[in-house]
Design an enzyme around this catalytic site. Structure first.
Site, PDB file in Angstrom:
ATOM      1  N   LYS A  82       0.842  -1.196   0.000  1.00 18.26           N
ATOM      2  CA  LYS A  82       0.000   0.000   0.000  1.00 18.26           C
ATOM      3  C   LYS A  82       0.875   1.243   0.000  1.00 18.26           C
ATOM      4  O   LYS A  82       1.893   1.293   0.704  1.00 18.26           O
ATOM      5  CB  LYS A  82      -0.901  -0.036   1.245  1.00 18.26           C
ATOM      6  CG  LYS A  82      -2.012   1.007   1.276  1.00 18.26           C
ATOM      7  CD  LYS A  82      -2.880   0.810   2.529  1.00 18.26           C
ATOM      8  CE  LYS A  82      -4.021   1.817   2.622  1.00 18.26           C
ATOM      9  NZ  LYS A  82      -4.825   1.615   3.857  1.00 18.26           N
ATOM     10  N   SER A 127      -9.795   2.107   2.984  1.00 16.11           N
ATOM     11  CA  SER A 127      -8.919   2.822   2.087  1.00 16.11           C
ATOM     12  C   SER A 127      -8.018   1.928   1.243  1.00 16.11           C
ATOM     13  O   SER A 127      -7.559   2.342   0.182  1.00 16.11           O
ATOM     14  CB  SER A 127      -8.027   3.776   2.894  1.00 16.11           C
ATOM     15  OG  SER A 127      -7.158   3.047   3.744  1.00 16.11           O
ATOM     16  N   SER A 133      -9.754  -0.424   7.050  1.00 18.66           N
ATOM     17  CA  SER A 133      -9.184  -0.254   5.710  1.00 18.66           C
ATOM     18  C   SER A 133      -8.505  -1.497   5.130  1.00 18.66           C
ATOM     19  O   SER A 133      -8.124  -1.488   3.961  1.00 18.66           O
ATOM     20  CB  SER A 133      -8.183   0.903   5.704  1.00 18.66           C
ATOM     21  OG  SER A 133      -8.877   2.123   5.797  1.00 18.66           O
TER      22      SER A 133
END
Ligand SMILES: [Zn+2]
Lengths: 506, 517
Positions: free
Chosen positions: B92, B167, B191
């Site tokens: 990420k 997210s 997330s």
């Protein structure tokens, strides 16, 4: 936009005596001290003064995204020691908070501080004043926080950020551990307020130096003082509006800044004006203060607990261990030493001013008599240090080595003159005192028959002088003694030679 | 090999294999790490471009192949290699990497190259995993759909018109689409788990403090937790053990052994849950929950019962405060964490033409560089911490947080694990909630309590919703430092489901994408 103030114009300064006829001053002193830990407060970067800009930096002290603080245990230890030396309580559980505000020299735009949750609180310091009395200054708290970087504002009139053409930033200082020591309001000092302020900062400096936790150099910024001053009408109990004076960079300036602000406040108040609560800058040159940029808005730092650091819970055992190891307070030690060594006030002052107290004490601890130790350090060694352009502590002789030299004199192996040669040898790197004695062949000639022979030889060489002595002019013996000393390369005991000369001429 | 897979749209067999199986084959020299890496790079090439999944913000093909070659050499030399050595992984884009940009999907950090690796990234490299690239996210991890990315929305591989969750939509979508067998996510309010649920993948939020946050660009420091994304529970456990464990650079990191999650996943896969007490959180059902989601969840709970678990209902009344408390605590911390983006040292700088003051440059940069949701949260947080509101807002939220911790403590006295749907609905259409922040926030309703309390929680796929044929996730929550319990139950369930008749495909066919070509 900051106007350049004209020193002294804004108020006719009153003397403190005049001020105190009508007002009682109230002071609060905030002292920031940079700790001398090897590394910074939250990272492994060197905590060092004076390096090339931005060379002692890493992701943590630059506040790079993703970096996290890691608390330096030595900084915590220093904070606790300071608290204990100031008779403070140590909080069993304290913590860090974030103080949020934007400023370019603060890389995270928040400062990690114990502002609301100090590790030590509620103490006092008994401060020696010039007349030998003491004044108790109460301590509100001492808390840890990280220092900011340094800005250099280039261009513009004031050297401050507003009006500058551009600014340079150095983050070497960013994250250096700081302790802020805050007094409770100092009330009732009257005309002595400026003196109390200086004496407090001086005493604090000495305590911190004794603890070895900071360089306490006001000239280098490792100790900084903000002085809060207000006046209230005589006999009143409600404090007046205070101003906070920054940029006070020497002990003398502390006193001057307080004195100036007292006079200025009185001038404003007596002419019917009101004091604005503001930050003021002290000007070393003129001895006056000028207003800082007025804050447009009330600063709300939005403190909240620092989520990246766990609470601080020093164990009771640790605290007690640190308490037991606290050094004597400097002025108590000085008083003890003065009595033990039988020094006059002036002799003590000379020792302190020469920065020789510790050296003499260490020499005495190594076995030397105080009088001899003191005399060596303040006279002969001070001269050598001056000549070499180094501090006394920078000389290449240790108190233990000097103590050995003094011992050799005491036992008669060396005369004072020879002893100076031995010291010269040690300073020149020729080894321990005994090595120098051997290496240079400096021991006193104590063989009586050899000495007698030398005396006879000298008398024979100067028959006219010998005749004078025999005629009772004992003063003439000096010439013979001198000749003997010369013949023995100074290694004879001159007093003994004198005796021998007189004996032979009877 | 590479021509063959290119001809089939990157659909090499290798992209559908579990990480554990890939590692076995690489270590047995049945296939090279370079071949595995190349297969995934080709898959990315095939499905991640314009109109495609858009899971990646940056792909480092050269670096990945070089790392793969190094592993192949080590394997050829017969030296010992780590269990996942040679397996590709996606990271990420809010974790720092020295060889790739780190943007947090924000214009304010566009192109920033960190000078240091996050601890988790360093651990990936040390264990011989192959970082393929950096995945998309909602800007600074603030969002539930990746629509808040400054660099375009990621699309759900199951239906490219829908969101992949957020997210960490990029990481979960990459894993779901076969672009990477493994990925790292970060979970502040869900997330990792919520994207896992809506993409049909496994997502784990480990116990707070068991995976280092050093190098994770902070959103909300007391809630942020890095964790694994995978297509199987065992794969997640394998990755979890690579990244987990004490890190002296993170003082909130737990100084103790990591729960034995791989062992628990292996034990769970044997399928016996006898005596395990499973509590259904009653607060997480009813109004606002999609019937298809509730049906799939209920069926999953039935399977747990069949495996021998004792299923009961538990009430955690304080969980109703979780959402409002979260939306005060997280923005408060974020308002402070994001203050450092001020144009002075790195990233975007706007208005630096010599005529503007520092304050103006800072303010214009932040105005231009931050997206709407980030600004909203900075403002909420700044307000919540301000002198007049602190007690009523931030202070109250901390009290609610304490109550939530107490509810968990009480529930775990009678239950070994708690279960709920991971998120109230399946993937919603792109654009549906962008103008309605509150509707968006509801996606994290079930996941937020575990962030506030710091306990372990994961999402495991439980099939497709009957009403829209989109993936549903079951959340399994365990006490702090008992992550292994959640893994055991998840692995048992996963094994039981795999043998069920309606198991469905593990990698979506990307019909819409292929149709558009
Ligand atoms: Zn540093």
């Amino acid at each position: 936009m900051t106007a350049v103030s004209t020193p002294g114009v804004e108020s006719a300064p009153y003397t403190v005596e005049e001020v105190c006829e009508q007002f009682d001053p109230v002071m609060g002193l905030e002292v920031h001290v940079e700790l001398n830990t090897e590394t910074k407060m939250f990272c492994g970067c060197a905590n060092a003064f004076g390096a090339e800009p931005n060379t002692h930096v890493c992701p943590v002290c630059l506040g790079l995204p993703g970096s996290l603080p890691r608390l330096n245990g030595t900084a915590v230890e220093s904070a606790i020691k300071i608290g204990l030396a100031l008779n403070c309580q140590v909080r069993e559980r304290s913590g860090f908070a974030r103080k949020n505000y934007f400023y370019p020299d603060m890389p995270k735009n928040f400062q990690i501080s114990q502002y609301e949750d100090p590790i030590v609180f509620d103490g006092y310091l008994d401060v020696p004043l010039d007349d030998g009395t003491t004044w108790r200054v109460e301590i509100e708290r001492a808390h840890m926080e990280e220092d900011t970087g340094k800005s250099l504002h280039v261009g513009g009139a004031t050297g401050r950020i507003h009006g500058a053409d551009y600014s340079l930033l150095d983050y070497n200082r960013s994250g250096v551990p700081l302790i802020e020591i805050v007094t409770k309001p100092i009330i009732g000092a009257g005309v002595r307020a400026p003196e109390v302020a200086r004496a407090y900062v001086t005493a604090l400096r000495d305590v911190l130096r004794g603890l070895g936790v900071s360089d306490v150099r006001m000239d280098q910024g490792s100790m900084r003082c903000d002085a809060n001053v207000s006046l209230m009408p005589k006999g009143a109990t409600e404090f007046g509006t205070r101003t906070e004076t920054k940029n006070v960079n020497s002990l003398r300036s502390v006193e001057r800044a307080v004195r100036y602000e007292m006079g200025r406040h009185a001038g404003v108040l007596l002419s019917g004006g009101t004091i604005r609560q503001e930050t003021r800058h002290f000007d070393e040159q003129s001895g006056t203060t000028s207003p800082g940029r007025p804050k447009e808005t009330f600063a709300d730092y939005r403190f909240f607990p620092e989520p990246d650091l766990p609470p601080l819970e020093p164990s009771r055992d640790w605290v007690e261990t640190l308490r037991a190891a606290l050094p004597e307070r400097p002025w108590e030690r000085r008083a003890r030493i003065q009595t033990d060594w039988g020094l006059s006030d002036e002799e003590l002052r000379d020792l302190v001013n020469a920065d020789a107290l510790d050296l003499v004490a260490d020499t005495v601890d190594a076995g030397a008599p105080p009088e001899a130790a003191r005399s060596w350090w303040v006279s002969y060694l001070s001269q050598q240090a001056n000549a070499a352009g180094v501090a006394l502590t920078g000389l290449a002789i240790t108190p233990a080595q000097l103590a050995r030299v003094i011992a050799l004199v005491e036992e008669g192996t060396l005369t004072n003159k020879l002893a100076r040669q031995v010291v010269d040898g040690v300073l020149a790197g020729e080894g321990e005192p005994d090595d120098v004695v051997t290496g240079r062949g400096l021991a006193v000639v104590s063989d009586e028959s050899a000495l007698a022979a030398a005396v006879d030889e000298a008398l024979a060489a100067q028959p006219a002088v010998a005749e004078k002595i025999r005629a009772g002019k004992t003063k003439a013996a000096g010439a013979i003694v001198g000749a003997v000393m010369k013949a023995t390369r100074g290694q004879a005991d001159a007093a003994r030679v004198q005796e021998l000369v007189l004996e032979r001429c009877q | 090999m590479s021509e063959a897979s290119a001809a089939t749209g990157g659909q090499s067999e290798l992209i559908s294999l579990d990480a554990g199986e890939l590692a076995r084959r690489i270590h047995a020299r049945e296939v090279s790490s370079v071949e595995v890496t190349r297969a995934h790079l080709e898959r990315i090439e095939a499905v991640d471009g314009p109109g495609g999944v858009h899971a990646f913000l940056h792909v480092d093909a050269e670096g990945a192949l070089a790392a793969a070659e190094a592993v192949d050499r080590a394997v050829a030399e017969g030296g010992p290699v780590s269990p996942l050595a040679g397996v590709p992984v996606a990271v990420k884009d809010n974790m720092t990497t020295t060889d790739m940009p780190t943007t947090c999907a924000s214009a304010i950090l566009d192109g920033w190259r960190p000078p240091y690796d996050a601890t988790v990234v360093a651990r990936l490299r040390a264990a011989g995993l192959i970082p393929l690239g950096k995945t998309n996210l909602d800007e600074f991890a603030m969002g539930s759909s990746t629509e808040n990315s400054a660099f375009g929305t990621t699309r759900n591989p199951w239906d490219l018109a829908r969101i992949p969750g957020g997210s960490g939509g990029g990481s979960s979508a990459a894993v779901a689409a076969g672009e990477a067998p493994l990925a790292l996510g970060s979970d502040t309010g869900g997330s990792i788990r919520q994207p896992g649920a809506v993409t049909g993948t496994v997502g784990v939020k480990p116990t707070y403090g068991t995976v280092s946050r050093y190098g994770l660009v902070a959103f909300s420091s007391s809630l942020d937790q890095i964790g694994p994304c995978a297509r199987s529970v065992l794969d997640a456990a394998l990755l979890h053990e690579v990244i987990g464990g004490h890190d002296p650079r993170d003082q909130t990191s737990v100084d103790g052994p990591l729960p034995p999650v791989v062992e628990a996943a292996l034990a769970g896969a044997r399928g016996d849950l006898a005596g395990v007490r499973v509590g259904i959180v009653t607060q997480f059902s009813g109004e606002g929950y999609q019937p298809g989601v509730l049906a799939a969840f209920t069926d999953a709970v039935r399977v747990l019962g069949e495996l021998g678990a004792d299923v009961v209902e538990v009430s955690c009344p304080s969980f109703s405060y979780a959402l409002p408390a979260y939306y005060l605590i997280a923005p408060s911390e974020a308002s402070s964490n994001l203050a450092r983006f001020d144009a002075m040292r790195y990233g975007l700088r706007v208005g630096d033409d010599g005529s503007q003051s520092t304050d103006e440059v800072m303010s214009q940069t932040r105005e231009k560089g931050f997206g709407a949701e980030v600004k909203r949260r900075i403002m909420i947080g700044t307000h919540a911490l301000s002198a007049g509101s602190y007690d009523a807002l931030y202070g109250k939220a901390l009290k609610a947080r304490t109550l939530i911790v107490r509810d968990f403590t009480a529930a775990f006295e009678t239950c070994d694990v708690l279960v709920s749907p991971t998120t109230p609905t399946t993937a919603f259409p792109i654009g549906e909630r962008t103008d309605d922040p509150l509707a968006m926030y509801l996606a994290d309703l079930c996941t937020i309590p575990s962030n506030l309390a710091g306990n372990a929680a994961l999402s495991v796929p439980c099939g497709l919703a009957a009403d829209d044929q989109l993936p549903v996730g079951m959340q399994i929550m365990a006490p702090a430092l008992a992550d292994d319990r959640a893994y055991r139950v998840a692995a048992a369930y996963e094994t039981a489901r795999a043998s069920a008749s309606d198991a469905g495909p593990r990698i979506p066919e990307l019909r819409a994408l292929e149709g558009s070509r």
